[in-house]
Design an enzyme around this catalytic site. Structure first.
Site, PDB file in Angstrom:
ATOM      1  N   GLY A  63       0.940  -1.212  -0.114  1.00  0.00           N
ATOM      2  CA  GLY A  63       0.022   0.012   0.000  1.00  0.00           C
ATOM      3  C   GLY A  63       0.892   1.360   0.000  1.00  0.00           C
ATOM      4  N   TYR A  67      -1.690   7.498   7.717  1.00  0.00           N
ATOM      5  CA  TYR A  67      -1.494   8.022   8.912  1.00  0.00           C
ATOM      6  C   TYR A  67      -2.041   7.394  10.172  1.00  0.00           C
ATOM      7  CZ  TYR A  67      -2.469  10.988  13.051  1.00  0.00           C
ATOM      8  OH  TYR A  67      -2.360  11.640  14.150  1.00  0.00           O
ATOM      9  N   HIS A  68      -1.214   7.273  11.104  1.00  0.00           N
ATOM     10  CA  HIS A  68      -1.734   6.521  12.373  1.00  0.00           C
ATOM     11  C   HIS A  68      -1.592   7.355  13.486  1.00  0.00           C
ATOM     12  CE1 HIS A  68      -1.673   2.615  10.610  1.00  0.00           C
ATOM     13  NE2 HIS A  68      -0.201   2.545  10.153  1.00  0.00           N
ATOM     14  N   ALA A 129      -7.894   1.164   7.036  1.00  0.00           N
ATOM     15  CA  ALA A 129      -7.058   0.847   5.983  1.00  0.00           C
ATOM     16  C   ALA A 129      -6.340  -0.496   6.226  1.00  0.00           C
ATOM     17  CB  ALA A 129      -6.006   1.913   6.102  1.00  0.00           C
ATOM     18  N   CYS A 160      -3.606   6.471   1.279  1.00  0.00           N
ATOM     19  CA  CYS A 160      -3.557   5.324   0.519  1.00  0.00           C
ATOM     20  C   CYS A 160      -3.505   5.518  -0.911  1.00  0.00           C
ATOM     21  CB  CYS A 160      -4.647   4.348   0.828  1.00  0.00           C
ATOM     22  SG  CYS A 160      -5.043   3.695   2.650  1.00  0.00           S
TER      23      CYS A 160
END
Length: 210
Positions: A63, A67-68, A129, A160
């Site tokens: 991928g 963002y996390h 995601a 993504c």
């Protein structure tokens, strides 16, 4: 970074050729961070990669950039697919199914798949995601679900690599009026674990929950 190291250690243990270890599951939140997939381009960054607004790391998962951050629940299953089904497409669809069931069971939301896109969507906006990797059929990385996530950092990227589609969270969908962020996160921690056990037909006897 700590979660990344944990995953690598768990995968190495299961690929060592010694007595097979049980599957493992990590459920956690990350501090704010952007991650790139193994083959992803920096074209989807809306900032200078030399001076990112949050730490930027390239990982082994598939991928593009994502963002996390706090308020996002991330499931990292470390599973030997030889003991389940040796099919990564099946595995990806199963992870999506975990989220779809949790959304329905906890919030009554209809999560959907979009043809040609990985992840889970509600009202044409992405709520989860998925990006995975496997070594000798042992999986790592996984699925990230926006529960109470601050969505502003997504504005700095093309999430993504998919332009023209938005990102959402359970909180933004406003189906839990009056519920605190803490309550919503608590509900989804258990909702995701229950759905995971159901979809993969496993019993969660040991879960690393952070």
């Amino acid at each position: 970074m700590q979660a990344w190291l944990w995953q690598k250690d768990l995968v190495a243990e299961r690929c060592s050729g010694h007595e097979p270890a049980e599957d493992a599951l990590l459920l956690l939140q990350h501090p704010p961070v952007y991650t790139l997939g193994a083959g992803s381009t920096t074209d989807h960054l809306r900032f200078d990669p030399a001076s990112p607004p949050h730490p930027l790391h390239r990982t082994e998962r598939g991928g593009e950039v994502t963002y996390h951050g706090p308020g996002q629940l991330v499931l990292y299953p470390i599973m030997n697919l030889k003991m389940h089904m040796q099919d990564l497409h099946w595995y990806l669809r199963s992870l999506e199914e975990v989220v779809i069931r949790a959304l329905e069971n906890v919030s009554g939301l209809k999560g959907e798949r979009i043809k040609g896109c990985t992840g889970v969507w509600v009202n044409n906006e992405k709520v989860a995601a998925v990006g995975v990797r496997a070594q000798k059929w042992v999986t790592y990385h996984g699925v990230a679900v926006n529960v109470t996530t601050d969505l502003q950092p997504f504005q700095n990227i093309v999430p993504c690599g998919i332009s023209g589609r938005g990102v959402t969270s359970v909180k933004q969908l406003a189906v839990h009026e009056g519920a605190s962020d803490e309550e919503l996160m608590h509900e989804y921690q258990f909702g995701l674990l229950d759905a995971f056990a159901e979809v993969f037909n496993v019993e969660l006897v040991h879960c690393i929950h952070l």
